[in-house]
Design an enzyme around this catalytic site. Structure first.
Site, PDB file in Angstrom:
ATOM      1  N   GLY A 190       0.823  -1.202   0.000  1.00 46.10           N
ATOM      2  CA  GLY A 190       0.000   0.000   0.000  1.00 46.10           C
ATOM      3  C   GLY A 190       0.854   1.248   0.000  1.00 46.10           C
ATOM      4  O   GLY A 190       2.062   1.209   0.267  1.00 46.10           O
ATOM      5  N   GLY A 193       1.561   5.622   4.542  1.00 44.09           N
ATOM      6  CA  GLY A 193       0.563   6.249   5.392  1.00 44.09           C
ATOM      7  C   GLY A 193      -0.780   5.568   5.421  1.00 44.09           C
ATOM      8  O   GLY A 193      -1.710   6.066   6.067  1.00 44.09           O
ATOM      9  N   THR A 194      -0.929   4.434   4.737  1.00 39.61           N
ATOM     10  CA  THR A 194      -2.227   3.748   4.709  1.00 39.61           C
ATOM     11  C   THR A 194      -2.459   2.851   5.926  1.00 39.61           C
ATOM     12  O   THR A 194      -3.547   2.315   6.085  1.00 39.61           O
ATOM     13  CB  THR A 194      -2.360   2.900   3.431  1.00 39.61           C
ATOM     14  OG1 THR A 194      -1.196   2.071   3.283  1.00 39.61           O
ATOM     15  CG2 THR A 194      -2.493   3.795   2.204  1.00 39.61           C
ATOM     16  N   GLY A 195      -1.448   2.682   6.769  1.00 38.27           N
ATOM     17  CA  GLY A 195      -1.646   1.949   8.015  1.00 38.27           C
ATOM     18  C   GLY A 195      -1.145   0.528   8.005  1.00 38.27           C
ATOM     19  O   GLY A 195      -1.673  -0.317   8.741  1.00 38.27           O
ATOM     20  N   THR A 197       1.865  -0.706   9.069  1.00 41.68           N
ATOM     21  CA  THR A 197       2.515  -1.024  10.344  1.00 41.68           C
ATOM     22  C   THR A 197       1.492  -1.107  11.462  1.00 41.68           C
ATOM     23  O   THR A 197       1.551  -2.014  12.311  1.00 41.68           O
ATOM     24  CB  THR A 197       3.572   0.044  10.670  1.00 41.68           C
ATOM     25  OG1 THR A 197       4.498   0.143   9.584  1.00 41.68           O
ATOM     26  CG2 THR A 197       4.332  -0.317  11.934  1.00 41.68           C
ATOM     27  N   HIS A 412      -4.769  35.264 -13.008  1.00 41.11           N
ATOM     28  CA  HIS A 412      -4.290  33.911 -13.328  1.00 41.11           C
ATOM     29  C   HIS A 412      -5.146  32.865 -12.605  1.00 41.11           C
ATOM     30  O   HIS A 412      -5.641  31.911 -13.233  1.00 41.11           O
ATOM     31  CB  HIS A 412      -2.824  33.777 -12.909  1.00 41.11           C
ATOM     32  CG  HIS A 412      -2.224  32.442 -13.204  1.00 41.11           C
ATOM     33  ND1 HIS A 412      -1.431  32.198 -14.304  1.00 41.11           N
ATOM     34  CD2 HIS A 412      -2.313  31.251 -12.542  1.00 41.11           C
ATOM     35  CE1 HIS A 412      -1.059  30.914 -14.299  1.00 41.11           C
ATOM     36  NE2 HIS A 412      -1.568  30.328 -13.233  1.00 41.11           N
ATOM     37  N   GLU A 413      -5.331  33.038 -11.304  1.00 41.12           N
ATOM     38  CA  GLU A 413      -6.119  32.069 -10.540  1.00 41.12           C
ATOM     39  C   GLU A 413      -7.596  32.126 -10.931  1.00 41.12           C
ATOM     40  O   GLU A 413      -8.277  31.087 -10.941  1.00 41.12           O
ATOM     41  CB  GLU A 413      -5.948  32.322  -9.042  1.00 41.12           C
ATOM     42  CG  GLU A 413      -4.519  32.241  -8.536  1.00 41.12           C
ATOM     43  CD  GLU A 413      -3.850  30.920  -8.836  1.00 41.12           C
ATOM     44  OE1 GLU A 413      -4.562  29.899  -8.968  1.00 41.12           O
ATOM     45  OE2 GLU A 413      -2.613  30.897  -8.976  1.00 41.12           O
ATOM     46  N   HIS A 416      -8.149  29.921 -14.006  1.00 44.21           N
ATOM     47  CA  HIS A 416      -8.334  28.504 -13.651  1.00 44.21           C
ATOM     48  C   HIS A 416      -9.743  28.257 -13.123  1.00 44.21           C
ATOM     49  O   HIS A 416     -10.427  27.304 -13.530  1.00 44.21           O
ATOM     50  CB  HIS A 416      -7.330  28.104 -12.560  1.00 44.21           C
ATOM     51  CG  HIS A 416      -5.911  28.041 -13.018  1.00 44.21           C
ATOM     52  ND1 HIS A 416      -5.522  27.361 -14.141  1.00 44.21           N
ATOM     53  CD2 HIS A 416      -4.770  28.558 -12.480  1.00 44.21           C
ATOM     54  CE1 HIS A 416      -4.207  27.459 -14.291  1.00 44.21           C
ATOM     55  NE2 HIS A 416      -3.728  28.189 -13.294  1.00 44.21           N
ATOM     56  N   ASP A 488       1.957  24.955 -14.666  1.00 44.28           N
ATOM     57  CA  ASP A 488       0.734  24.523 -15.359  1.00 44.28           C
ATOM     58  C   ASP A 488       1.066  23.912 -16.713  1.00 44.28           C
ATOM     59  O   ASP A 488       0.517  22.866 -17.096  1.00 44.28           O
ATOM     60  CB  ASP A 488      -0.207  25.716 -15.550  1.00 44.28           C
ATOM     61  CG  ASP A 488      -0.647  26.307 -14.224  1.00 44.28           C
ATOM     62  OD1 ASP A 488      -0.735  25.542 -13.253  1.00 44.28           O
ATOM     63  OD2 ASP A 488      -0.898  27.525 -14.159  1.00 44.28           O
TER      64      ASP A 488
END
Length: 608
Positions: A190, A193-195, A197, A412-413, A416, A488
């Site tokens: 995985g 950080g998916t767990g 351990t 610019h933003e 988007h 971009d």
């Protein structure tokens, strides 16, 4: 150790004092013959003498010091007395013992003391200097391991798959009586950080057996053969604690594909892997030892490690969906003091793509932000601010930006944002800001409503069009272009090339894959891409990539040109507020639609 250092310093200071006391200092002794000594006495050049048997030393009238050897009798003493010489007679052996101790024995004692201290330090550290081959596994017993499946959320299917292993560890006869064999090894695969351990610790907590935790890198040392010795020691220790679980975290550090190392067949990693393969194959039936390993790079593991009989099962630990994220948030907010109106479901819907570790970090950041503001409880706005910090970086409000750059960033933003709002099927706008965050002067953040697993061609083309919206807005409003769209353009080009070369979405080149990836397993990353096509095909690929990006650019330009008034309205409001969320943007669009037939005056300065 500190006490030993203090004792050593005391000895060194004491030795220095003894040297100062018994050894000559900076004054040089002039050695005289007996005749020269008598001449100096006759000339009254001798002020004082010190006699130790045949050793005579003293001080001349000019301040110099001398030494000589003489048979001291009454005549010599009379001569000295007649010349008014100060005479001091000392026993010959009064200082011989201390000088012998200082010069001969003291250095030996200091060296002996240092050796003793070194051996004591080795013993206090567990004799690490002589235990290279010992396993470094950390043992977690049932009393120490408080983690159970209640602490693991969002991966219910994986937990169901692993309950069989827990049942075997509790009652293995239930499975062996019918001739079945429990898997020797389970590989958890995985993203970070998916767990993985946490899941392994929960298995040990549920089964109530010892849990040996070790990292793959703990096996590898600079000394050849140490890794293999540690593997042997680990399995011998585990057999004594059977039934138990061996958990090897980041097994790709030691289980990489053989033959890809820099050291050839005698590489330390390969020897360690060979010993691991032997130990996993040499398990006696019914020992009750199960190996659980975790990795996020299963593609680089050696095939011999993956075959049945070693790692029999390969369980994927996925990134949690919206329901899983909600359950994970409930686990991590157990000890968090929150206001009653905090909606965990709403937070889960707005965190698509977050792993369990990301969600834990989100809850922690929200709690820290609330504490910084001296709040008694964590509120919804604290979670929103924490999400902004995690997704977009820390706000740099102290950064000085000129008015022209600020206006350029706002348009610019807005480019988007407006393209994403008008195009159907794009991800909803989460927030748009011109406050510098991280490395960006502004940012437009989109968050999907649902978790996506496959992406249609229309969605990908719309994504490229949204990326082009920022550059197009600058060109339409200011009639010039800036470097702000660099990232971009890079992302748009990369997506278009994948459409052509990997996903077979080009009508001209057809559903084929172009370019074979080559990566060094030892380094674990892609190094180059093998060109398995002709020059003419390469030109067609470049042409098709350019065509896709150019068409999306034209589409974005058409959208913004047709909605120029709305572009100016959104940009003006963004300059005023600095941050607009999805609700604010929708309200502005509705306001614009109402007054579309009766346009109001817009500051002509922004159209320049």
């Amino acid at each position: 150790m500190q006490r030993g250092i203090i004792v050593l310093l005391v000895i060194v200071v004491f030795s220095f004092i003894l040297y100062q006391r018994f050894l000559p200092t900076g004054t040089t002794l002039k050695e005289l013959t007996y005749s020269e000594f008598l001449d100096e006495v006759e000339k009254s050049n001798v002020n004082e003498v010190e006699i130790r048997n045949e050793n005579v030393s003293g001080k001349l009238s000019d301040g110099g010091r001398f030494k000589t050897y003489a048979f001291v009798d009454s005549d010599l003493l009379k001569k000295l007395a007649n010349k008014s010489v100060k005479i001091t007679i000392k026993p010959a052996d009064s200082e011989s013992f201390w000088k012998a101790l200082l010069i001969t024995w003291l250095p030996t004692l200091i060296v002996f003391f240092l050796i003793v201290m070194m051996f004591r330090q080795m013993q206090s550290a567990g004799g690490k200097a002589f235990t290279f081959g010992k396993s470094r596994a950390r043992v977690m017993t049932q009393d120490k391991n408080k983690v159970t499946f209640k602490d693991v959320a969002g991966i219910d299917e994986v937990k169901e798959e692993l309950k069989e292993i827990i049942d075997f560890l509790k009652d293995h006869k239930k499975y062996t009586r019918l001739g079945g064999r429990i898997p020797k090894g389970v590989l958890l695969v995985g993203a970070p950080g998916t767990g993985k351990t946490l899941l392994a610790r929960a298995i040990a907590g549920e089964a109530g057996v010892p849990f040996f935790n070790i990292s793959g890198s703990d096996f590898v040392e600079m000394f050849v053969g140490v890794g293999a010795a540690r593997v042997r020691d680990l399995f011998e220790t585990a057999k004594k604690s059977s039934p138990c679980i061996l958990f090897i975290d980041e097994i790709d550090a030691v289980g990489r594909h053989r033959g890809a190392g820099l050291g050839g067949g005698h590489d330390e990693r390969e020897q360690t892997l060979n010993q691991l393969l032997v130990e996993m194959d040499g398990f006696e039936p019914g020992t009750g030892i199960i190996i659980i390993a975790a990795t996020n790079r299963p593609d680089i593991l050696d095939p011999a490690l993956m075959r049945p009989g070693r790692f029999d099962r390969r369980i994927v630990v996925p990134t949690p969906d919206v329901k899983g994220r909600e359950e994970i948030l409930k686990v991590h907010t157990r000890k968090t003091v929150m206001e009653e109106n905090v909606d965990v479901k709403l937070i889960a819907r707005g965190t698509a793509g977050f792993t369990g570790a990301d969600l834990e970090n989100l809850v922690n950041e929200a709690a820290l932000l609330a504490a910084r503001k001296d709040k008694d409880k964590v509120a919804t706005d604290d979670f929103e601010e924490a999400k902004d910090k995690v997704l977009m970086g820390v706000a740099r409000r102290s950064m000085i930006i000129s008015d022209s750059e600020r206006k350029t960033t706002a348009y610019h933003e807005t480019g988007h944002t407006l393209v994403a709002k008008i195009l159907p099927g794009t991800d909803p706008i989460y927030k748009v800001t011109i406050i510098p965050r991280g490395m960006a002067l502004g940012m437009t953040q989109q968050l999907p409503i649902d978790d996506r697993h496959i992406y249609p061609k229309e969605y990908i083309l719309n994504t490229i069009t949204v990326l082009m919206g920022g550059r197009v807005a600058e060109e339409i409003v200011f009639n010039h272009i800036t470097t702000g769209a660099g990232n971009d353009i890079e992302r748009a080009t990369e997506i278009a090339r994948k459409m052509v070369c990997e996903w077979g979405m080009s009508e001209t080149l057809g559903p084929l894959t172009y370019g074979k990836k080559e990566e060094l397993i030892f380094l674990g990353k892609e190094i180059t891409q093998h060109k398995d096509y002709s020059e003419s095909t390469a030109q067609e690929i470049d042409s098709e990539v350019k065509k896709i990006v150019t068409e999306c650019y034209k589409k974005a330009k058409q959208i913004l040109t047709d909605n120029a008034d709305l572009l100016h309205l959104l940009a003006q409001r963004l300059l005023e507020k600095e941050v607009l969320d999805n609700a604010n943007i929708d309200a502005l669009i509705q306001e614009h639609n109402k007054i579309k037939d009766n346009p109001q005056t817009i500051d002509p300065g922004v159209r320049a």
